[in-house]
Scaffold this motif. Sequence first.
Motif, PDB file in Angstrom:
ATOM      1  N   HIS A 228      52.146  18.947  -8.048  1.00  0.00           N
ATOM      2  CA  HIS A 228      51.885  18.517  -6.672  1.00  0.00           C
ATOM      3  C   HIS A 228      51.095  19.639  -6.007  1.00  0.00           C
ATOM      4  CE1 HIS A 228      52.602  17.612  -2.410  1.00  0.00           C
ATOM      5  NE2 HIS A 228      52.936  16.381  -2.785  1.00  0.00           N
ATOM      6  N   PRO A 229      50.072  19.315  -5.239  1.00  0.00           N
ATOM      7  CA  PRO A 229      49.222  20.364  -4.664  1.00  0.00           C
ATOM      8  C   PRO A 229      49.954  21.365  -3.779  1.00  0.00           C
ATOM      9  CG  PRO A 229      48.733  18.205  -3.698  1.00  0.00           C
ATOM     10  CD  PRO A 229      49.577  17.961  -4.896  1.00  0.00           C
ATOM     11  N   LEU A 230      51.079  20.970  -3.199  1.00  0.00           N
ATOM     12  CA  LEU A 230      51.810  21.882  -2.319  1.00  0.00           C
ATOM     13  C   LEU A 230      52.985  22.565  -3.010  1.00  0.00           C
ATOM     14  CD1 LEU A 230      51.875  19.782   0.993  1.00  0.00           C
ATOM     15  CD2 LEU A 230      50.342  21.670   0.407  1.00  0.00           C
ATOM     16  N   ALA A 231      53.330  22.128  -4.223  1.00  0.00           N
ATOM     17  CA  ALA A 231      54.482  22.684  -4.943  1.00  0.00           C
ATOM     18  C   ALA A 231      54.057  23.944  -5.695  1.00  0.00           C
ATOM     19  CB  ALA A 231      55.061  21.645  -5.895  1.00  0.00           C
ATOM     20  N   ASN A 232      53.906  25.038  -4.945  1.00  0.00           N
ATOM     21  CA  ASN A 232      53.416  26.289  -5.527  1.00  0.00           C
ATOM     22  C   ASN A 232      54.353  27.464  -5.283  1.00  0.00           C
ATOM     23  OD1 ASN A 232      53.081  26.592  -2.800  1.00  0.00           O
ATOM     24  ND2 ASN A 232      50.846  26.863  -2.847  1.00  0.00           N
ATOM     25  N   GLY A 233      55.575  27.158  -4.841  1.00  0.00           N
ATOM     26  CA  GLY A 233      56.535  28.220  -4.579  1.00  0.00           C
ATOM     27  C   GLY A 233      56.290  28.967  -3.293  1.00  0.00           C
ATOM     28  N   GLU A 234      55.444  28.416  -2.430  1.00  0.00           N
ATOM     29  CA  GLU A 234      55.136  29.077  -1.166  1.00  0.00           C
ATOM     30  C   GLU A 234      55.225  28.085  -0.016  1.00  0.00           C
ATOM     31  OE1 GLU A 234      51.272  30.765  -1.505  1.00  0.00           O
ATOM     32  OE2 GLU A 234      51.817  32.139  -3.144  1.00  0.00           O
ATOM     33  N   PHE A 235      55.549  28.623   1.173  1.00  0.00           N
ATOM     34  CA  PHE A 235      55.547  27.820   2.397  1.00  0.00           C
ATOM     35  C   PHE A 235      55.197  28.736   3.553  1.00  0.00           C
ATOM     36  CE2 PHE A 235      57.630  26.044   6.194  1.00  0.00           C
ATOM     37  CZ  PHE A 235      57.018  24.795   6.228  1.00  0.00           C
ATOM     38  N   ASP A 236      54.213  28.344   4.314  1.00  0.00           N
ATOM     39  CA  ASP A 236      53.685  29.189   5.387  1.00  0.00           C
ATOM     40  C   ASP A 236      54.559  29.094   6.633  1.00  0.00           C
ATOM     41  OD1 ASP A 236      52.140  30.763   6.995  1.00  0.00           O
ATOM     42  OD2 ASP A 236      50.570  29.268   7.342  1.00  0.00           O
ATOM     43  N   GLU A 237      55.314  30.159   6.908  1.00  0.00           N
ATOM     44  CA  GLU A 237      56.126  30.255   8.124  1.00  0.00           C
ATOM     45  C   GLU A 237      56.184  31.724   8.520  1.00  0.00           C
ATOM     46  OE1 GLU A 237      59.953  27.985   8.635  1.00  0.00           O
ATOM     47  OE2 GLU A 237      60.765  30.025   8.720  1.00  0.00           O
ATOM     48  N   SER A 238      55.501  32.054   9.585  1.00  0.00           N
ATOM     49  CA  SER A 238      55.419  33.446  10.002  1.00  0.00           C
ATOM     50  C   SER A 238      55.485  33.543  11.527  1.00  0.00           C
ATOM     51  CB  SER A 238      54.106  34.068   9.501  1.00  0.00           C
ATOM     52  OG  SER A 238      54.030  35.441   9.819  1.00  0.00           O
ATOM     53  N   PRO A 239      56.495  34.244  12.062  1.00  0.00           N
ATOM     54  CA  PRO A 239      57.577  34.887  11.316  1.00  0.00           C
ATOM     55  C   PRO A 239      58.592  33.863  10.806  1.00  0.00           C
ATOM     56  CG  PRO A 239      57.974  35.093  13.667  1.00  0.00           C
ATOM     57  CD  PRO A 239      56.620  34.452  13.521  1.00  0.00           C
ATOM     58  N   ALA A 240      59.397  34.314   9.876  1.00  0.00           N
ATOM     59  CA  ALA A 240      60.430  33.424   9.331  1.00  0.00           C
ATOM     60  C   ALA A 240      61.465  33.087  10.395  1.00  0.00           C
ATOM     61  CB  ALA A 240      61.112  34.098   8.140  1.00  0.00           C
ATOM     62  N   LYS A 241      62.037  31.897  10.276  1.00  0.00           N
ATOM     63  CA  LYS A 241      63.104  31.452  11.185  1.00  0.00           C
ATOM     64  C   LYS A 241      64.448  31.510  10.461  1.00  0.00           C
ATOM     65  CE  LYS A 241      60.086  28.031  13.491  1.00  0.00           C
ATOM     66  NZ  LYS A 241      58.950  27.926  12.544  1.00  0.00           N
ATOM     67  N   TRP A 242      65.514  31.569  11.252  1.00  0.00           N
ATOM     68  CA  TRP A 242      66.842  31.452  10.662  1.00  0.00           C
ATOM     69  C   TRP A 242      66.975  30.074  10.014  1.00  0.00           C
ATOM     70  CZ3 TRP A 242      71.309  33.450  14.303  1.00  0.00           C
ATOM     71  CH2 TRP A 242      71.058  34.786  14.645  1.00  0.00           C
ATOM     72  N   THR A 243      67.718  30.027   8.926  1.00  0.00           N
ATOM     73  CA  THR A 243      67.940  28.763   8.214  1.00  0.00           C
ATOM     74  C   THR A 243      69.083  27.987   8.866  1.00  0.00           C
ATOM     75  OG1 THR A 243      67.038  29.650   6.161  1.00  0.00           O
ATOM     76  CG2 THR A 243      68.586  27.836   5.945  1.00  0.00           C
ATOM     77  N   GLY A 244      69.081  26.667   8.640  1.00  0.00           N
ATOM     78  CA  GLY A 244      69.986  25.754   9.337  1.00  0.00           C
ATOM     79  C   GLY A 244      71.451  26.121   9.287  1.00  0.00           C
ATOM     80  N   ASN A 245      71.928  26.645   8.151  1.00  0.00           N
ATOM     81  CA  ASN A 245      73.347  26.989   8.059  1.00  0.00           C
ATOM     82  C   ASN A 245      73.646  28.379   8.601  1.00  0.00           C
ATOM     83  OD1 ASN A 245      71.930  28.140   5.879  1.00  0.00           O
ATOM     84  ND2 ASN A 245      73.809  28.387   4.702  1.00  0.00           N
ATOM     85  N   GLY A 246      72.637  29.021   9.213  1.00  0.00           N
ATOM     86  CA  GLY A 246      72.865  30.301   9.862  1.00  0.00           C
ATOM     87  C   GLY A 246      72.367  31.507   9.088  1.00  0.00           C
ATOM     88  N   SER A 247      71.792  31.308   7.907  1.00  0.00           N
ATOM     89  CA  SER A 247      71.267  32.443   7.143  1.00  0.00           C
ATOM     90  C   SER A 247      70.161  33.134   7.936  1.00  0.00           C
ATOM     91  CB  SER A 247      70.710  31.965   5.802  1.00  0.00           C
ATOM     92  OG  SER A 247      70.017  33.023   5.153  1.00  0.00           O
ATOM     93  N   ARG A 248      70.250  34.469   8.009  1.00  0.00           N
ATOM     94  CA  ARG A 248      69.279  35.256   8.755  1.00  0.00           C
ATOM     95  C   ARG A 248      68.304  35.975   7.816  1.00  0.00           C
ATOM     96  NH1 ARG A 248      73.162  37.782  13.601  1.00  0.00           N
ATOM     97  NH2 ARG A 248      74.409  35.888  13.885  1.00  0.00           N
ATOM     98  N   GLU A 249      68.253  35.507   6.569  1.00  0.00           N
ATOM     99  CA  GLU A 249      67.360  36.105   5.580  1.00  0.00           C
ATOM    100  C   GLU A 249      66.014  35.385   5.581  1.00  0.00           C
ATOM    101  OE1 GLU A 249      68.187  38.808   3.876  1.00  0.00           O
ATOM    102  OE2 GLU A 249      70.153  38.803   4.856  1.00  0.00           O
ATOM    103  N   ALA A 250      64.954  36.166   5.438  1.00  0.00           N
ATOM    104  CA  ALA A 250      63.621  35.566   5.347  1.00  0.00           C
ATOM    105  C   ALA A 250      63.492  34.732   4.085  1.00  0.00           C
ATOM    106  CB  ALA A 250      62.555  36.657   5.374  1.00  0.00           C
ATOM    107  N   GLN A 251      64.243  35.107   3.054  1.00  0.00           N
ATOM    108  CA  GLN A 251      64.323  34.292   1.834  1.00  0.00           C
ATOM    109  C   GLN A 251      65.770  33.840   1.665  1.00  0.00           C
ATOM    110  OE1 GLN A 251      63.603  36.145  -2.058  1.00  0.00           O
ATOM    111  NE2 GLN A 251      62.709  34.227  -2.806  1.00  0.00           N
ATOM    112  N   PRO A 252      66.094  32.644   2.159  1.00  0.00           N
ATOM    113  CA  PRO A 252      67.472  32.165   2.029  1.00  0.00           C
ATOM    114  C   PRO A 252      67.835  31.906   0.570  1.00  0.00           C
ATOM    115  CG  PRO A 252      66.040  30.432   2.867  1.00  0.00           C
ATOM    116  CD  PRO A 252      65.210  31.675   2.818  1.00  0.00           C
TER     117      PRO A 252
END
Length: 626
Positions: A228-252
């Motif tokens: 898939h053209p977008l399935a490359n292990g990357e997603f553009d989000e800068s700066p990173a946001k907190w994840t839905g369950n509360g994770s504060r890591e840039a890489q959940p």
Amino acid sequence: MRNWIQIFTILVLAAVTTMACQRETEQNLEELAMQEQHKIVVYQVFTRLFGNTNSTNKPWGTIEENGVGKFSDFSDQALEEIKKLGVSHIWYTGIPHHAVIRDYTAYDISDDDPDVVKGRAGSPYAVKDYYQVNPDLADDPAKRMEEFEALIARTHRHGMKVIIDIVPNHVARKYEGKNNPDGIKDFGADDDTSVAYKRDNNFYYIPGKDFKVPEPLDGYKPLGGEKHPLANGEFDESPAKWTGNGSREAQPHFHDWYETVKVNYGVKPDGSMDFPQLPAEYAEKDYKAHFEFWKDKDVPDSWKKFRDIALFWTKKGVDGFRFDMAEMVPVEFWSFMNSAIKTENPASFLLAEIYNPNAYRDYIHLGKMDYLYDKVELYDTLKNIIQQKGSTDNLAPIQTGLSDISAHMLHFLENHDEQRIASPEFAGNPNKAKPAAVVSATIDAGPMMIYFGQEVGEPGAEDAGFGSPSRTSIFDYIGVPHHQRWMNEGKFDGGKLSNEEKELRDFYSRLLTFTLHSPALGGEYMEIHSYNRENTEWYNDKVFSFARWADGQRLIIVSNFDPKDSFGFELQLPRDLVSKWKLQDGEYPLEERLYGSINPKLIVENRTAKIRVDLEPLESWILELK
């Protein structure tokens, strides 16, 4: 010419009058039905799976390969059969437009990235646009909102209410509100992304860090490895946001809710509250007082955004909401939101998914919730009993502990998050849940809910793609085989069901229809299990019994949870109950209301009351004292 005009005018007026009378008649009949109703029965249906007749079931299959259900599959015939099951409310799961891996760019919908979408069809709890509906569900995606509005109207014509999800805690990682009403800005549009927290930011940020896709586990690949053209292990989000369950890591972590981002309600990162506090005395006040309290208060922007979303759907005729992970959002917000909804529609149905018993009363009394999930106590206990890991002795203390709020607890044995009863991981046999269904549906005045396919023993055995079997997939396009046999190519007549499946559906129909209209189930409760454990020979912890009553109806309910053994005993009524029911010495006929196959007698002598009970394995009696 004038005569023809007069005739035409008369005919038009007659037609309009007839239609008005018909609408008035339908409204009166619906009001009459609601007056006679004493319980709420909710039918949860995963909307995109319900009408799908395709049986290919290829893992990670596309719509073309595996099919998808539509709004239009809820035909008049389908809705009438759901109604006949004994249902008052339909919870249409997966309505708001969530992230999906499908090209809808022709409809001004951007492509979603498989790296931050679970499954091919996407999670219904990663909402992408709250002011539009899932395009997968429409025959014509350009008219998807009109098609859903037509479904609301059809459901109402069949005398049932409409519930949809709202997920205030989080939204899809790629939220795009392209259908916002005039004057409503998108989530995050005015956020200051240079700071982790600001009260009126809609999201929390990790300044200076870019989002990274989680490291996959167990060989996981998006779309099962399909290119898939977008399935490359990357997603553009800068700066990173907190994840839905509360994770504060840039890489959940992979097990975090990485496809979603956490919404900010004015709770600072240290947990302190940045909004007005609701005085404790408001626990005793109604929604009108709560609405007045918030009218002149300055509240965080996210509060207003979700209030506007709820009112948008309420105005479209939606009768209520199931609020996902409600306990992750402050109770003050629920007071603000729910009082606004109730002001618009006082009869609205407000259900919270919540798993913290210590917070139950706050969310009911302060948050103005109508109903809460009774998962942690009744469901978990019943599951243990069904699996022969627990005792029915554990049921009585639950109801005692919930006695002040029992009418607010919604009971279920299946939903989209839980294992199917018929799956080997749960019971392996849907009949093993029959006594638990009777207890759940009759033990108090709270609503009963079943999940589509439960009534025909659906085992959730398909390998759909994301996730594993035992739960019917909510992430991929899939067919639901047992349910499809009942659907019978759109006839909705059960024509392909086995005799055992037909019997199971008949059981649920009998049970739910009875509970819907039983006045006793809206009345008083007394458990008689403990008394019989102490005083009755052969009565054991595989059996559970209790009494329910109100003016005009007295019930004794007894269930055998043992899948192998029959039990016979003299069921006794405690003297307190004999006194409350004002029973004099003599014999009283009893009518069994579930199947009507037995008619035992209640014998009262010297304030002692007994009933001869002989229960087959997994059998329940609902006895009405005549």
